[in-house]
Design a protein around this motif. Structure first.
Motif, PDB file in Angstrom:
ATOM      1  N   THR A 169      18.098  56.789 -13.970  1.00 22.98           N
ATOM      2  CA  THR A 169      19.443  56.237 -14.064  1.00 22.98           C
ATOM      3  C   THR A 169      19.699  55.650 -15.447  1.00 22.98           C
ATOM      4  OG1 THR A 169      19.498  55.695 -11.706  1.00 22.98           O
ATOM      5  CG2 THR A 169      21.060  54.549 -13.121  1.00 22.98           C
ATOM      6  N   TYR A 170      20.816  56.048 -16.044  1.00 23.45           N
ATOM      7  CA  TYR A 170      21.305  55.445 -17.281  1.00 23.45           C
ATOM      8  C   TYR A 170      22.650  54.799 -17.001  1.00 23.45           C
ATOM      9  CZ  TYR A 170      17.786  58.184 -19.829  1.00 23.45           C
ATOM     10  OH  TYR A 170      16.616  58.735 -20.290  1.00 23.45           O
ATOM     11  N   ILE A 171      23.055  53.936 -17.914  1.00 22.36           N
ATOM     12  CA  ILE A 171      24.385  53.341 -17.821  1.00 22.36           C
ATOM     13  C   ILE A 171      25.034  53.430 -19.186  1.00 22.36           C
ATOM     14  CG2 ILE A 171      23.555  50.995 -18.287  1.00 22.36           C
ATOM     15  CD1 ILE A 171      25.772  50.005 -16.349  1.00 22.36           C
ATOM     16  N   SER A 172      26.328  53.759 -19.194  1.00 17.04           N
ATOM     17  CA  SER A 172      27.059  53.827 -20.451  1.00 17.04           C
ATOM     18  C   SER A 172      28.505  53.452 -20.198  1.00 17.04           C
ATOM     19  CB  SER A 172      26.945  55.218 -21.086  1.00 17.04           C
ATOM     20  OG  SER A 172      27.453  55.202 -22.413  1.00 17.04           O
ATOM     21  N   ARG A 173      29.311  53.646 -21.225  1.00 17.56           N
ATOM     22  CA  ARG A 173      30.699  53.187 -21.203  1.00 17.56           C
ATOM     23  C   ARG A 173      31.647  54.374 -21.325  1.00 17.56           C
ATOM     24  NH1 ARG A 173      34.484  51.152 -25.103  1.00 17.56           N
ATOM     25  NH2 ARG A 173      35.524  49.213 -24.473  1.00 17.56           N
ATOM     26  N   LEU A 174      32.702  54.327 -20.523  1.00 18.06           N
ATOM     27  CA  LEU A 174      33.744  55.340 -20.614  1.00 18.06           C
ATOM     28  C   LEU A 174      34.781  54.921 -21.655  1.00 18.06           C
ATOM     29  CD1 LEU A 174      34.316  56.173 -16.831  1.00 18.06           C
ATOM     30  CD2 LEU A 174      32.773  57.276 -18.467  1.00 18.06           C
ATOM     31  N   GLU A 224      17.375  48.994 -11.512  1.00 25.51           N
ATOM     32  CA  GLU A 224      16.735  50.265 -11.192  1.00 25.51           C
ATOM     33  C   GLU A 224      16.043  50.917 -12.385  1.00 25.51           C
ATOM     34  OE1 GLU A 224      21.213  51.122 -10.399  1.00 25.51           O
ATOM     35  OE2 GLU A 224      19.956  49.338 -10.551  1.00 25.51           O
ATOM     36  N   GLN A 225      16.224  50.361 -13.588  1.00 23.12           N
ATOM     37  CA  GLN A 225      15.527  50.870 -14.767  1.00 23.12           C
ATOM     38  C   GLN A 225      14.189  50.173 -14.997  1.00 23.12           C
ATOM     39  OE1 GLN A 225      18.689  49.990 -17.585  1.00 23.12           O
ATOM     40  NE2 GLN A 225      19.166  52.159 -17.786  1.00 23.12           N
ATOM     41  N   ARG A 226      13.911  49.151 -14.216  1.00 21.53           N
ATOM     42  CA  ARG A 226      12.740  48.313 -14.473  1.00 21.53           C
ATOM     43  C   ARG A 226      11.438  49.112 -14.480  1.00 21.53           C
ATOM     44  NH1 ARG A 226      11.497  42.664 -13.631  1.00 21.53           N
ATOM     45  NH2 ARG A 226      13.633  42.376 -12.865  1.00 21.53           N
TER      46      ARG A 226
END
Length: 222
Positions: A58-63, A139-141
């Motif tokens: 899982t990654y997180i980014s910005r729209l 969840e990235q831990r």
């Protein structure tokens, strides 16, 4: 006179108005920035198509509209490769705007991966010891702990998202109390204010990936 063209590829959507100004200020006004994003071709109503599965990284980014989105790595990679192949045609060097690991991407131009730069920088500064990590998502831990353990460092982790209101200073303070020797803000979404808060909270050296990678890009094009 133009001193070079630096490509910035985000795993979210471009332009990354919350990041690019930081990089431009380091590169200088004579360096041109071209941006592209892995999700540039995905309409907002279709963002569910790139959501991570239970087994995916899982990654997180910005729209573009400022909203944060979680992204499954397996669904992202072909989109990212397509954007990267087009971007590299018009730039001298590319900055990957993510601290994740992307070994399968192919490019004919130099590409600066913050993940690799961070690993080598921290190893040079601190061959052993306790590394404090502030990360965006719980969840990235596991994956990040494993990555840094492979560097013979003892990672200590706190979660504080750069994309919503969160206590970065408190996270850094907790890392100091747990024995961290240095703090890494392990996401390109963290900015200079997050770094200042982490320094105030911990009193430790704090590494900010976006400014670190920008200084290397400047060295390349200068």
């Amino acid at each position: 006179m133009n001193k070079g063209i630096v490509g910035i590829i985000t795993i979210g959507q471009s332009p990354r108005t919350n990041v690019t100004p930081s990089i431009q200020s380091i590169l200088g006004s004579e360096v041109v920035i071209k941006e592209s994003g892995g999700l540039d071709g995905i309409a907002e109503e279709n963002m569910h198509e790139i959501s991570p599965s239970d087994s995916d990284t899982t990654y997180i980014s910005r729209l573009r509209n400022g909203r944060a989105v979680k992204i499954g790595k397996s669904k992202l990679l072909p989109l990212l490769q397509n954007e990267l192949s087009q971007l590299e045609e018009v730039v001298d060097v590319v900055i990957m705007l993510c601290t994740g690991d992307f070994p399968t991407l192919r490019t004919n131009k130099p590409i600066l991966y913050p993940d690799r730069v961070l690993n080598h920088t921290i190893k040079a500064i601190m061959p052993s010891g306790s590394l404090g990590l502030i990360i965006p998502l719980e969840e990235q831990r596991h994956s990040l702990v494993q990555k840094w353990k492979d560097q013979d460092l003892e990672p200590l982790v706190e979660v504080a998202s750069p994309y919503e209101t969160s206590d970065v200073a408190g996270a850094a303070r907790s890392l100091k109390e747990r024995g961290a020797d240095i703090v890494v803000l392990d996401c390109m979404g963290y900015n200079e204010m997050h770094k200042q808060n982490a320094v105030k909270g911990s009193g430790l050296p704090v590494i900010l990936p976006r400014t670190l990678i920008a200084r290397i890009a400047k060295e390349y094009v200068s």
